[in-house]
Design a protein around this motif. Structure first.
Motif, PDB file in Angstrom:
ATOM      1  N   ILE A  66       0.832  -1.196   0.000  1.00  0.00           N
ATOM      2  CA  ILE A  66       0.000   0.000   0.000  1.00  0.00           C
ATOM      3  C   ILE A  66       0.866   1.245   0.000  1.00  0.00           C
ATOM      4  N   MET A  67       1.884   1.265   0.845  1.00  0.00           N
ATOM      5  CA  MET A  67       2.701   2.454   0.996  1.00  0.00           C
ATOM      6  C   MET A  67       3.591   2.704  -0.222  1.00  0.00           C
ATOM      7  N   MET A  68       4.022   1.645  -0.928  1.00  0.00           N
ATOM      8  CA  MET A  68       4.884   1.833  -2.093  1.00  0.00           C
ATOM      9  C   MET A  68       4.137   2.505  -3.232  1.00  0.00           C
ATOM     10  N   ALA A  69       2.815   2.487  -3.191  1.00  0.00           N
ATOM     11  CA  ALA A  69       2.032   3.093  -4.256  1.00  0.00           C
ATOM     12  C   ALA A  69       1.834   4.595  -4.052  1.00  0.00           C
ATOM     13  N   LEU A  94     -20.921 -16.478  18.029  1.00  0.00           N
ATOM     14  CA  LEU A  94     -21.500 -17.498  17.156  1.00  0.00           C
ATOM     15  C   LEU A  94     -21.467 -18.835  17.890  1.00  0.00           C
ATOM     16  N   ASN A  95     -22.125 -19.844  17.365  1.00  0.00           N
ATOM     17  CA  ASN A  95     -22.071 -21.186  17.965  1.00  0.00           C
ATOM     18  C   ASN A  95     -20.662 -21.757  17.928  1.00  0.00           C
ATOM     19  N   VAL A  96     -19.880 -21.375  16.924  1.00  0.00           N
ATOM     20  CA  VAL A  96     -18.539 -21.936  16.743  1.00  0.00           C
ATOM     21  C   VAL A  96     -17.442 -21.090  17.378  1.00  0.00           C
ATOM     22  N   GLY A  97     -17.797 -20.005  18.054  1.00  0.00           N
ATOM     23  CA  GLY A  97     -16.812 -19.141  18.697  1.00  0.00           C
ATOM     24  C   GLY A  97     -17.187 -17.678  18.549  1.00  0.00           C
ATOM     25  N   THR A  98     -16.195 -16.817  18.565  1.00  0.00           N
ATOM     26  CA  THR A  98     -16.413 -15.373  18.461  1.00  0.00           C
ATOM     27  C   THR A  98     -15.790 -14.869  17.170  1.00  0.00           C
ATOM     28  N   ARG A  99     -16.637 -14.328  16.304  1.00  0.00           N
ATOM     29  CA  ARG A  99     -16.134 -13.748  15.062  1.00  0.00           C
ATOM     30  C   ARG A  99     -15.563 -12.376  15.396  1.00  0.00           C
ATOM     31  N   ILE A 100     -14.358 -12.143  14.915  1.00  0.00           N
ATOM     32  CA  ILE A 100     -13.660 -10.895  15.192  1.00  0.00           C
ATOM     33  C   ILE A 100     -13.443 -10.151  13.886  1.00  0.00           C
ATOM     34  N   ARG A 101     -13.832  -8.890  13.889  1.00  0.00           N
ATOM     35  CA  ARG A 101     -13.573  -8.014  12.748  1.00  0.00           C
ATOM     36  C   ARG A 101     -12.743  -6.842  13.249  1.00  0.00           C
ATOM     37  N   LEU A 102     -11.721  -6.494  12.505  1.00  0.00           N
ATOM     38  CA  LEU A 102     -10.842  -5.402  12.898  1.00  0.00           C
ATOM     39  C   LEU A 102     -10.325  -4.724  11.642  1.00  0.00           C
ATOM     40  N   ALA A 103     -10.326  -3.395  11.655  1.00  0.00           N
ATOM     41  CA  ALA A 103      -9.773  -2.634  10.532  1.00  0.00           C
ATOM     42  C   ALA A 103      -9.110  -1.374  11.058  1.00  0.00           C
ATOM     43  N   ILE A 104      -7.963  -1.039  10.484  1.00  0.00           N
ATOM     44  CA  ILE A 104      -7.302   0.242  10.734  1.00  0.00           C
ATOM     45  C   ILE A 104      -7.276   0.954   9.389  1.00  0.00           C
ATOM     46  N   LYS A 105      -7.923   2.105   9.343  1.00  0.00           N
ATOM     47  CA  LYS A 105      -7.996   2.876   8.105  1.00  0.00           C
ATOM     48  C   LYS A 105      -7.436   4.262   8.357  1.00  0.00           C
ATOM     49  N   GLY A 106      -6.980   4.903   7.301  1.00  0.00           N
ATOM     50  CA  GLY A 106      -6.532   6.273   7.469  1.00  0.00           C
ATOM     51  C   GLY A 106      -5.722   6.774   6.311  1.00  0.00           C
ATOM     52  N   ARG A 107      -5.109   7.929   6.566  1.00  0.00           N
ATOM     53  CA  ARG A 107      -4.315   8.574   5.531  1.00  0.00           C
ATOM     54  C   ARG A 107      -3.292   9.492   6.185  1.00  0.00           C
ATOM     55  N   LEU A 108      -2.243   9.762   5.464  1.00  0.00           N
ATOM     56  CA  LEU A 108      -1.190  10.678   5.907  1.00  0.00           C
ATOM     57  C   LEU A 108      -1.186  11.849   4.936  1.00  0.00           C
ATOM     58  N   LEU A 109      -1.328  13.053   5.484  1.00  0.00           N
ATOM     59  CA  LEU A 109      -1.451  14.257   4.661  1.00  0.00           C
ATOM     60  C   LEU A 109      -0.346  15.251   4.971  1.00  0.00           C
ATOM     61  N   GLU A 110       0.036  16.013   3.965  1.00  0.00           N
ATOM     62  CA  GLU A 110       0.923  17.155   4.143  1.00  0.00           C
ATOM     63  C   GLU A 110       0.060  18.257   4.758  1.00  0.00           C
ATOM     64  N   ALA A 111       0.456  18.795   5.910  1.00  0.00           N
ATOM     65  CA  ALA A 111      -0.375  19.785   6.603  1.00  0.00           C
ATOM     66  C   ALA A 111      -0.536  21.073   5.801  1.00  0.00           C
ATOM     67  N   GLU A 112       0.505  21.492   5.107  1.00  0.00           N
ATOM     68  CA  GLU A 112       0.480  22.787   4.418  1.00  0.00           C
ATOM     69  C   GLU A 112      -0.492  22.815   3.244  1.00  0.00           C
ATOM     70  N   ASP A 113      -0.451  21.784   2.399  1.00  0.00           N
ATOM     71  CA  ASP A 113      -1.258  21.844   1.180  1.00  0.00           C
ATOM     72  C   ASP A 113      -2.242  20.689   1.008  1.00  0.00           C
ATOM     73  N   ILE A 150       6.353   1.679   8.616  1.00  0.00           N
ATOM     74  CA  ILE A 150       6.235   2.056   7.205  1.00  0.00           C
ATOM     75  C   ILE A 150       6.004   3.564   7.074  1.00  0.00           C
ATOM     76  N   LEU A 151       5.141   4.137   7.912  1.00  0.00           N
ATOM     77  CA  LEU A 151       4.911   5.580   7.867  1.00  0.00           C
ATOM     78  C   LEU A 151       6.200   6.338   8.196  1.00  0.00           C
ATOM     79  N   THR A 197      -1.622  17.542   0.472  1.00  0.00           N
ATOM     80  CA  THR A 197      -1.174  16.462  -0.403  1.00  0.00           C
ATOM     81  C   THR A 197      -1.310  15.123   0.316  1.00  0.00           C
ATOM     82  N   LEU A 198      -1.934  14.171  -0.360  1.00  0.00           N
ATOM     83  CA  LEU A 198      -2.088  12.825   0.191  1.00  0.00           C
ATOM     84  C   LEU A 198      -0.767  12.085   0.017  1.00  0.00           C
ATOM     85  N   LEU A 199      -0.130  11.724   1.126  1.00  0.00           N
ATOM     86  CA  LEU A 199       1.156  11.039   1.086  1.00  0.00           C
ATOM     87  C   LEU A 199       1.002   9.532   1.170  1.00  0.00           C
ATOM     88  N   ALA A 200      -0.045   9.082   1.850  1.00  0.00           N
ATOM     89  CA  ALA A 200      -0.281   7.647   1.986  1.00  0.00           C
ATOM     90  C   ALA A 200      -1.724   7.430   2.400  1.00  0.00           C
TER      91      ALA A 200
END
Length: 196
Positions: free
Chosen positions: A17-20, A119-138, A182-183, A140-143
């Motif tokens: 993701i970061m190399m792009a 669930l009957n078979v256990g506990t389904r776990i969902r997890l996501a980390i989302k976001g972006r890194l921006l240049e504060a001045e202008d 990576i950041l 610009t999306l950096l990642a």
């Protein structure tokens, strides 16, 4: 039964993701302060605890790379470009809670989503980390990143609430630490690359 250790898969996903991302210019990296802002309201004590852990791990990695990390204490609702611009304007003015008037060069906007379903078979776990890194001045999306555990992960039935929370914390910390590295590398490359 598969182990709940997906660190290497996530680190590879993070790297791809970061190399792009966008190229960097040395002139834009004079200050070395990153403001980390939470996006969205806290949903639960568990989610809030995981969020604090994620921010802490990312901050550690950014600081190891020689940058300062500031955590805004307010959580914001930032979901589109206009709201990003308002956030960046407040960050440039030093007006976010926890920023204490400090000048920032980069803003990392993070969202953490954690959900558990019995669930009957256990506990389904969902997890996501989302976001972006921006240049504060202008602005610009950096990642940009969107990291998720596989949708089909289910903790075994004998894994009680504490066990599930420990699994979430361990894996969230691993993912966040990798994302932080990576950041930090990305910001260091920005600082050391010749002006474009």
């Amino acid at each position: 039964m598969a182990k709940f250790s997906l660190t290497s898969t996530f680190l590879l996903m993070i790297a791809v993701i970061m190399m792009a991302g966008v190229g960097f210019s040395d002139a834009q990296a004079e200050d070395r302060t990153v403001l980390i802002v939470g996006e969205g309201e806290g949903h639960s004590p568990i989610g809030d605890s995981l969020y604090r852990d994620v921010v802490s791990r990312i901050s550690e990695q950014v600081e190891k790379a020689g940058f300062s990390a500031i955590q805004a204490t307010e959580r914001l609702s930032v979901s589109d470009k206009d709201e990003d611009e308002a956030l960046l304007r407040r960050a440039r003015e030093g007006g976010l809670e926890g920023q204490e008037g400090r000048k920032v060069t980069y803003v990392a906007v993070l969202s953490l989503f954690a959900d558990m379903s019995l669930l009957n078979v256990g506990t389904r776990i969902r997890l996501a980390i989302k976001g972006r890194l921006l240049e504060a001045e202008d602005g610009t999306l950096l990642a940009k990143f969107d990291l998720k555990l596989p949708e089909n992960y289910t903790a075994p039935p004998e894994c009680d609430r504490r066990c599930v929370i420990r699994l979430l914390q361990r894996n969230t910390n691993s993912i966040a630490e990798g994302l932080g590295r990576i950041l930090a590398e990305r910001l260091s490359e920005r600082k050391s690359s010749p002006a474009q």
